[in-house]
Design a protein around this motif. Structure first.
Motif, PDB file in Angstrom:
ATOM      1  N   SER A  17       4.222  89.040 -19.788  1.00 53.96           N
ATOM      2  CA  SER A  17       4.547  90.027 -20.841  1.00 53.96           C
ATOM      3  C   SER A  17       3.945  91.360 -20.426  1.00 53.96           C
ATOM      4  CB  SER A  17       3.985  89.581 -22.193  1.00 53.96           C
ATOM      5  OG  SER A  17       2.600  89.341 -22.107  1.00 53.96           O
ATOM      6  N   ILE A  55      12.112  91.098 -23.847  1.00 51.87           N
ATOM      7  CA  ILE A  55      12.234  90.535 -22.492  1.00 51.87           C
ATOM      8  C   ILE A  55      11.157  89.459 -22.286  1.00 51.87           C
ATOM      9  CG2 ILE A  55      11.924  91.062 -20.030  1.00 51.87           C
ATOM     10  CD1 ILE A  55      13.472  93.621 -20.443  1.00 51.87           C
ATOM     11  N   GLN A 109       2.827  84.033 -10.942  1.00 49.82           N
ATOM     12  CA  GLN A 109       1.891  85.132 -11.218  1.00 49.82           C
ATOM     13  C   GLN A 109       2.499  86.447 -10.786  1.00 49.82           C
ATOM     14  OE1 GLN A 109      -1.558  83.468  -8.864  1.00 49.82           O
ATOM     15  NE2 GLN A 109      -2.659  84.730 -10.317  1.00 49.82           N
ATOM     16  N   ARG A 112       0.227  91.964  -7.030  1.00 46.17           N
ATOM     17  CA  ARG A 112       0.249  93.412  -6.751  1.00 46.17           C
ATOM     18  C   ARG A 112      -0.302  93.740  -5.368  1.00 46.17           C
ATOM     19  NH1 ARG A 112      -1.148  92.768 -12.260  1.00 46.17           N
ATOM     20  NH2 ARG A 112       0.565  93.432 -13.601  1.00 46.17           N
ATOM     21  N   PHE A 189      -5.189  92.394 -19.410  1.00 44.83           N
ATOM     22  CA  PHE A 189      -5.185  91.913 -18.029  1.00 44.83           C
ATOM     23  C   PHE A 189      -6.404  92.388 -17.270  1.00 44.83           C
ATOM     24  CE2 PHE A 189      -3.169  95.528 -15.787  1.00 44.83           C
ATOM     25  CZ  PHE A 189      -2.722  96.240 -16.890  1.00 44.83           C
ATOM     26  N   TRP A 263      12.053  84.326 -11.432  1.00 46.77           N
ATOM     27  CA  TRP A 263      10.644  84.359 -11.005  1.00 46.77           C
ATOM     28  C   TRP A 263      10.169  82.949 -10.641  1.00 46.77           C
ATOM     29  CZ3 TRP A 263       7.235  88.355 -14.049  1.00 46.77           C
ATOM     30  CH2 TRP A 263       6.144  88.752 -13.258  1.00 46.77           C
ATOM     31  N   GLN A 274       6.598  91.366  -8.350  1.00 45.73           N
ATOM     32  CA  GLN A 274       5.910  92.301  -9.258  1.00 45.73           C
ATOM     33  C   GLN A 274       6.980  93.116  -9.974  1.00 45.73           C
ATOM     34  OE1 GLN A 274       3.487  95.429  -7.481  1.00 45.73           O
ATOM     35  NE2 GLN A 274       2.816  96.164  -9.494  1.00 45.73           N
ATOM     36  N   PHE A 281      12.011 101.359 -18.655  1.00 45.25           N
ATOM     37  CA  PHE A 281      11.669 101.312 -20.088  1.00 45.25           C
ATOM     38  C   PHE A 281      11.506 102.721 -20.668  1.00 45.25           C
ATOM     39  CE2 PHE A 281      10.031  96.899 -19.226  1.00 45.25           C
ATOM     40  CZ  PHE A 281      11.044  96.283 -19.926  1.00 45.25           C
ATOM     41  N   THR A 337      -4.178  86.137 -14.724  1.00 48.01           N
ATOM     42  CA  THR A 337      -4.374  86.551 -16.124  1.00 48.01           C
ATOM     43  C   THR A 337      -4.561  85.299 -16.976  1.00 48.01           C
ATOM     44  OG1 THR A 337      -1.986  86.515 -16.384  1.00 48.01           O
ATOM     45  CG2 THR A 337      -2.999  88.659 -16.016  1.00 48.01           C
ATOM     46  N   ARG A 339      -4.352  83.304 -20.880  1.00 54.89           N
ATOM     47  CA  ARG A 339      -3.654  83.268 -22.166  1.00 54.89           C
ATOM     48  C   ARG A 339      -4.647  82.816 -23.225  1.00 54.89           C
ATOM     49  NH1 ARG A 339      -1.116  85.196 -18.814  1.00 54.89           N
ATOM     50  NH2 ARG A 339       1.074  84.950 -18.284  1.00 54.89           N
TER      51      ARG A 339
HETATM   52  C1  FMN Z   1       8.635  93.259 -19.754  1.00 54.39           C
HETATM   53  C2  FMN Z   1       7.587  93.273 -18.675  1.00 54.39           C
HETATM   54  C3  FMN Z   1       7.297  94.445 -17.986  1.00 54.39           C
HETATM   55  C4  FMN Z   1       6.343  94.464 -16.979  1.00 54.39           C
HETATM   56  N1  FMN Z   1       6.144  95.609 -16.264  1.00 54.39           N
HETATM   57  C5  FMN Z   1       5.256  95.621 -15.245  1.00 54.39           C
HETATM   58  C6  FMN Z   1       5.128  96.769 -14.400  1.00 54.39           C
HETATM   59  O1  FMN Z   1       5.857  97.762 -14.565  1.00 54.39           O
HETATM   60  N2  FMN Z   1       4.202  96.725 -13.406  1.00 54.39           N
HETATM   61  C7  FMN Z   1       3.421  95.634 -13.162  1.00 54.39           C
HETATM   62  O2  FMN Z   1       2.601  95.658 -12.244  1.00 54.39           O
HETATM   63  N3  FMN Z   1       3.539  94.519 -13.941  1.00 54.39           N
HETATM   64  C8  FMN Z   1       4.445  94.488 -14.951  1.00 54.39           C
HETATM   65  N4  FMN Z   1       4.614  93.352 -15.701  1.00 54.39           N
HETATM   66  C9  FMN Z   1       3.788  92.175 -15.423  1.00 54.39           C
HETATM   67  C10 FMN Z   1       2.708  91.953 -16.497  1.00 54.39           C
HETATM   68  O3  FMN Z   1       1.685  92.915 -16.401  1.00 54.39           O
HETATM   69  C11 FMN Z   1       2.168  90.530 -16.330  1.00 54.39           C
HETATM   70  O4  FMN Z   1       3.207  89.635 -16.575  1.00 54.39           O
HETATM   71  C12 FMN Z   1       1.036  90.207 -17.269  1.00 54.39           C
HETATM   72  O5  FMN Z   1      -0.087  91.000 -17.005  1.00 54.39           O
HETATM   73  C13 FMN Z   1       0.638  88.728 -17.145  1.00 54.39           C
HETATM   74  O6  FMN Z   1       0.292  88.404 -15.822  1.00 54.39           O
HETATM   75  P1  FMN Z   1       1.051  87.288 -14.981  1.00 54.39           P
HETATM   76  O7  FMN Z   1       2.471  87.739 -14.800  1.00 54.39           O
HETATM   77  O8  FMN Z   1       0.312  87.209 -13.677  1.00 54.39           O
HETATM   78  O9  FMN Z   1       1.004  86.006 -15.761  1.00 54.39           O
HETATM   79  C14 FMN Z   1       5.615  93.295 -16.682  1.00 54.39           C
HETATM   80  C15 FMN Z   1       5.923  92.102 -17.359  1.00 54.39           C
HETATM   81  C16 FMN Z   1       6.923  92.086 -18.322  1.00 54.39           C
HETATM   82  C17 FMN Z   1       7.295  90.797 -18.991  1.00 54.39           C
END
Ligand code: FMN
Length: 347
Positions: A17, A55, A109, A112, A189, A263, A274, A281, A337, A339
Motif C-alpha cells: 500500500s 489500488i 517485497q 529499492r 515504512f 508482482w 518497485q 497519481f 515492512t 503489518r
Molecule cells: C498504490 C501504491 C503506490 C506505491 N507507490 C510507490 C512509489 O511511488 N515508490 C515506491 O518506492 N514505492 C511505492 N509503493 C510501495 C509501498 O511503499 C510499499 O508497498 C509499502 O511500503 C509496503 O512495503 P512492501 O511492498 O515491501 O510490502 C506503492 C505501493 C502502492 C500499493
C-alpha cells in the motif's frame, strides 16, 4: 469458518500500500468478509479520491482470492464501492487446488536497490500478459534501455516535487519509522527499506525538518536527489505500466488486483519490483479543481510534462497510466515492512 476467514485476512494484509498506509479494515459476517477503506490512513495528495488506496485494496482482494484456495474455499468477490465498503467476499467450502502464488504473498517485497540491466525472459512477460483478465486494462512493457532511462527520468521528477511541496514532504516523513522499535508499533515504512547509504541516510534525516529541507532546496538538493533516483531507476530490466481507456473507482480496484498478481508472478521468478507511481497519481490529483490548488505553477507544469513523457514512451495516447513498476533482478532488500494486526469486527 470464521477462524479460517481470520487467517485469510491476516495473510492477505501483506499486500502493498502507498507508504505502507494499510488503508483497510474488515468485518466477518455470514461466511463473508466485508472489506472497508479507511480514508484517514492515507490523506496524502497522492491519494486524491482514494485512487491509491483503492489500488492497494485491489491488491488485498487478489491476496484474499489466492489465500482462500489455500484453505479450500472458492470466493466470489463483489465490488460494492459504496461509501467506505469496497468489496464483499463470499466464501464456499470447495475442494480446489491451491493457487501456486500463495507461496509468494508473504515474500513479495518492494525492492529499492539497483537492479541488473538484464531483460527478463520473454516467457515471464508472457505469463504477466495472460494474467490480465480485465476488459479495460492493458499491460505495457518497455525493455529498450534508452526508453527505460527516459521513463526513469520522468518518474524521478516526483522526488523533486515531494521535497518542494510541504504537504507531500510532511506526509512522507510522518510515515517513515526511524528505528526498529518504532516500526514495531507504528504503521509506516522502515527507513532501512529506502536502501540509503550512510551519507544519504544522514542527509535524509536532516530533511525531515521542513525548515532545513527548504534551506537545502535553495542549493539544489531536491533536484540532485531526483537525478540520483533517475540513475537508480534506469538500472532496471524493464518498465511495466498498467493502463486503461477509462478511469473510475472500479478500474483502480482492478488495477490493484492485476498489480498484485503481476508482482506475485514476478516474485515467483525471483524478479523484484518497485512501483514508481508518484507522477501518475499527482496527475490524477491535478485533474481536479481542488487538487490543482495544492501545487505551484512550476510543479503543475512538471507534473503535466513528466506524465506526458511517460505516456508517449508507453505509446498509448488514449490510455491513462494507472500504475508503473520498474522490474529486475537484484540483491535482496536490506529490510522489510511490517503489518500491524488486522482490525476485524465479527458478528
Ligand atoms: C498504490 C501504491 C503506490 C506505491 N507507490 C510507490 C512509489 O511511488 N515508490 C515506491 O518506492 N514505492 C511505492 N509503493 C510501495 C509501498 O511503499 C510499499 O508497498 C509499502 O511500503 C509496503 O512495503 P512492501 O511492498 O515491501 O510490502 C506503492 C505501493 C502502492 C500499493
Amino acid at each position: 469458518m470464521e477462524q479460517d476467514l481470520i487467517k485469510i485476512i491476516n495473510i492477505s494484509i501483506y499486500a502493498p500500500s502507498g507508504d505502507n498506509s494499510q488503508p483497510w479494515n474488515f468485518k466477518i459476517k455470514n461466511n463473508s468478509i466485508f472489506v472497508y477503506n479507511i480514508s484517514e490512513r492515507d490523506r496524502s495528495l497522492y491519494n486524491f479520491n482514494n485512487n491509491a488506496a483503492l489500488i492497494a485494496i485491489g491488491g488485498l482482494l487478489t491476496n484474499i482470492r489466492i489465500a482462500a484456495s489455500h484453505f479450500n474455499y472458492t470466493v466470489e468477490i463483489k465490488i460494492i464501492n459504496n461509501n467506505n465498503l469496497v468489496a464483499e467476499c463470499n466464501f464456499k467450502k470447495d475442494n480446489i487446488n491451491e493457487d501456486e502464488l500463495f507461496l509468494y504473498i508473504k515474500t513479495r517485497q518492494t525492492n529499492r536497490k539497483p537492479y541488473k540491466q538484464k531483460t527478463p525472459d520473454k516467457n515471464i512477460f508472457k505469463q504477466l500478459l495472460i494474467a490480465n483478465i480485465y476488459e479495460h486494462l492493458k499491460i505495457e512493457i518497455v525493455t529498450e534501455s534508452n526508453l527505460i532511462t527516459r521513463i526513469a527520468d520522468a518518474c524521478s521528477v516526483n522526488e523533486q516535487i515531494v521535497l518542494e511541496n510541504k504537504k507531500l514532504h510532511d506526509f512522507l516523513f510522518n510515515h517513515i519509522t526511524w528505528t526498529n522499535k518504532e516500526d514495531m508499533i507504528k504503521k509506516g515504512f522502515y527507513i532501512k527499506t529506502l536502501e540509503l547509504n550512510g551519507p544519504q541516510a544522514v542527509v535524509f534525516k536532516l530533511l525531515k525538518s521542513w525548515r532545513i529541507n527548504s534551506f537545502f532546496n535553495k542549493i539544489g538538493i531536491s533536484k540532485f536527489i531526483a537525478k540520483e533516483n533517475a540513475k537508480l531507476y534506469s538500472e532496471s530490466g524493464a518498465m511495466i505500466a498498467i493502463t486503461s481507456n477509462i478511469i473510475d473507482n472500479k478500474i483502480f480496484i482492478e488495477t490493484g488486483m492485476l498489480m498484485q498478481r503481476l508482482w506475485l508472478i514476478a516474485t515467483k521468478h525471483e524478479l523484484y519490483m518497485q512501483p514508481l507511481t508518484g507522477i501518475t497519481f499527482l496527475k490524477n490529483t491535478i485533474n481536479s479543481s481542488d487538487g490543482i490548488k495544492e501545487f505551484n505553477s512550476e510543479h503543475l507544469k512538471l507534473i503535466e510534462s513528466s506524465y506526458k513523457k511517460i505516456k508517449n514512451i508507453f505509446n498509448n495516447n488514449d490510455e491513462h497510466i494507472n500504475f508503473i513498476f520498474r522490474v529486475g533482478y537484484a540483491e535482496k532488500p536490506t529490510a522489510g515492512t511490517r503489518r500491524l494486526n488486522a482490525e476485524i469486527a465479527t458478528g
